[in-house]
Design an enzyme around this catalytic site. Structure first.
Site, PDB file in Angstrom:
ATOM      1  N   LEU A  38     -63.395 -76.666 -14.878  1.00 35.09           N
ATOM      2  CA  LEU A  38     -62.753 -75.687 -16.398  1.00 35.09           C
ATOM      3  C   LEU A  38     -62.633 -74.210 -14.989  1.00 35.09           C
ATOM      4  O   LEU A  38     -62.684 -73.732 -14.277  1.00 35.09           O
ATOM      5  CB  LEU A  38     -64.357 -75.498 -16.723  1.00 35.09           C
ATOM      6  CG  LEU A  38     -64.064 -75.689 -18.243  1.00 35.09           C
ATOM      7  CD1 LEU A  38     -65.752 -75.616 -18.516  1.00 35.09           C
ATOM      8  CD2 LEU A  38     -63.426 -75.305 -18.943  1.00 35.09           C
ATOM      9  N   ASP A  39     -61.847 -73.237 -15.562  1.00 30.75           N
ATOM     10  CA  ASP A  39     -62.056 -72.242 -15.165  1.00 30.75           C
ATOM     11  C   ASP A  39     -62.542 -70.991 -14.677  1.00 30.75           C
ATOM     12  O   ASP A  39     -63.416 -71.028 -15.800  1.00 30.75           O
ATOM     13  CB  ASP A  39     -60.170 -71.205 -15.832  1.00 30.75           C
ATOM     14  CG  ASP A  39     -58.848 -72.029 -15.740  1.00 30.75           C
ATOM     15  OD1 ASP A  39     -58.803 -72.772 -14.580  1.00 30.75           O
ATOM     16  OD2 ASP A  39     -58.010 -71.819 -16.616  1.00 30.75           O
ATOM     17  N   PRO A  40     -62.460 -70.349 -14.007  1.00 27.99           N
ATOM     18  CA  PRO A  40     -63.848 -69.642 -13.430  1.00 27.99           C
ATOM     19  C   PRO A  40     -64.764 -68.647 -15.410  1.00 27.99           C
ATOM     20  O   PRO A  40     -65.524 -68.481 -15.513  1.00 27.99           O
ATOM     21  CB  PRO A  40     -63.648 -68.478 -12.035  1.00 27.99           C
ATOM     22  CG  PRO A  40     -62.867 -69.578 -11.576  1.00 27.99           C
ATOM     23  CD  PRO A  40     -61.933 -70.200 -12.613  1.00 27.99           C
ATOM     24  N   MET A  41     -63.557 -68.094 -15.500  1.00 26.52           N
ATOM     25  CA  MET A  41     -63.349 -67.327 -17.023  1.00 26.52           C
ATOM     26  C   MET A  41     -64.039 -67.917 -18.009  1.00 26.52           C
ATOM     27  O   MET A  41     -64.390 -67.808 -18.750  1.00 26.52           O
ATOM     28  CB  MET A  41     -61.890 -66.871 -17.049  1.00 26.52           C
ATOM     29  CG  MET A  41     -61.903 -66.189 -18.194  1.00 26.52           C
ATOM     30  SD  MET A  41     -60.669 -65.507 -19.035  1.00 26.52           S
ATOM     31  CE  MET A  41     -60.386 -67.257 -20.476  1.00 26.52           C
ATOM     32  N   ALA A  42     -64.297 -69.265 -18.120  1.00 23.72           N
ATOM     33  CA  ALA A  42     -64.327 -69.968 -18.955  1.00 23.72           C
ATOM     34  C   ALA A  42     -65.762 -70.489 -19.064  1.00 23.72           C
ATOM     35  O   ALA A  42     -66.004 -70.312 -17.745  1.00 23.72           O
ATOM     36  CB  ALA A  42     -63.529 -71.623 -19.134  1.00 23.72           C
TER      37      ALA A  42
END
Length: 314
Positions: A38-42
């Protein structure tokens, strides 16, 4: 040492690597892996494997996924999400002219079996190096399109803003689908550009976010899904006799009722409920593909007094 799967509700700003590092300390073992970055933003569901159960992650990665997301129409970015730099901004009047019918048609065209070009800033490897690392190094990365399946793309709400239109959506898709790319492609189709501002993963195969815990809440012992429980959620089940469990544990083939419908790995479960291994049917024989050792005596480490500060990764 106790093994199994953990369902983590990842917080925004943490990388998947951060979560693994924190869990290693909580579980008292170095052998921790995850299924699906998962991306950091997610935010949302991250499935972790502990000790021998890391071998089950292979069967988690390919499972279908569900996301809740917010797509912002009217602006495109270098990363197709809110962490990138602005590339284009559509005129306010052009965004205001977007009709519900146009949005519905754009979503419909991105539903089903489609060809999708992944975002250049992704974890896909190009000649052994992550695409995002090549982009940061100044390279122009163009990843080839690939087939994905978007089985559900549902619009919940549409909220106009100052020169943009936010769409709250739910997406069900095959493994390897990029929700950022769906936002980008919907914006392109509507002629105004688009990117992702919110992303939350709510399901991976049979595992749901409702059964996950945050790193601040997690109790490794209480929340651990046993290898047998995890394997039988992911795969078909074969109940063994005591003798069959012993034979499989020694790598021997066992005699089973022939079943031509079982074409993939099957979870072989001992009478005491333990996962003995994964087997493959060969006519009336079952051959061991992967054995799982019994958990060794040991205990989960006590939670540390302080939380590791997450890196602000990309």
């Amino acid at each position: 040492m106790t093994s199994g799967l953990l369902l983590i509700d990842k917080a925004q700003g943490w990388t998947s690597h951060d979560v693994v590092a924190r869990t290693r300390r909580l579980a008292g073992t170095r052998k921790v892996g995850h299924a699906g970055t998962l991306d950091p933003m997610a935010t949302g569901l991250l499935v972790l494997g502990i000790d021998s159960a890391t071998r089950l992650l292979t069967y988690v990665v390919g499972q279908g996924k569900e996301y809740l997301a917010t797509i912002r129409l009217g602006q495109s970015t270098t990363t197709d999400d809110a962490e990138g730099d602005e590339l284009t901004r559509a005129p306010v009047e052009q965004v205001a002219a977007i009709t519900p019918e146009a949005v519905a048609a754009g979503i419909e065209n991105l539903t089903g079996d489609i060809s999708q070009q992944p975002s250049a800033v992704s974890a896909i490897k190009v000649d052994g190096k992550r695409a995002y690392a090549r982009v940061r190094a100044g390279e122009d990365v163009q990843l080839p399109s690939r087939p994905v399946t978007v089985s559900g793309f549902e619009l919940f709400a549409s909220t106009p803003g100052d020169g943009f239109l936010d769409l709250e959506v739910r997406v069900e898709c095959s493994s390897g689908t990029y929700i950022r790319a769906l936002a980008r492609d919907l914006g392109v189709a509507l002629g105004v550009g688009g990117h992702l501002t919110v992303l939350r993963r709510t399901r991976i195969g049979p595992f749901r976010i409702e059964n996950a815990a945050t790193l601040e809440q997690i109790n490794v012992v209480a929340n651990l899904i046993s290898p047998a429980d995890a394997a039988t959620r992911l795969l078909a089940r074969l109940d063994l006799s005591v003798e069959q469990a012993i034979d499989l544990g020694h790598g021997k083939r066992i005699t089973v009722k022939e079943d031509t419908t079982r074409t993939g790995p099957v979870a072989a479960i001992a009478p005491d409920g333990r996962l003995v291994g994964l087997v493959e049917y060969r006519g009336d024989q079952a051959k061991s593909l992967l054995n799982f050792p019994p958990d060794l005596p040991g205990k989960i480490a006590e939670p540390p007094a302080s939380v590791i500060e997450p890196e602000q990764g990309s």
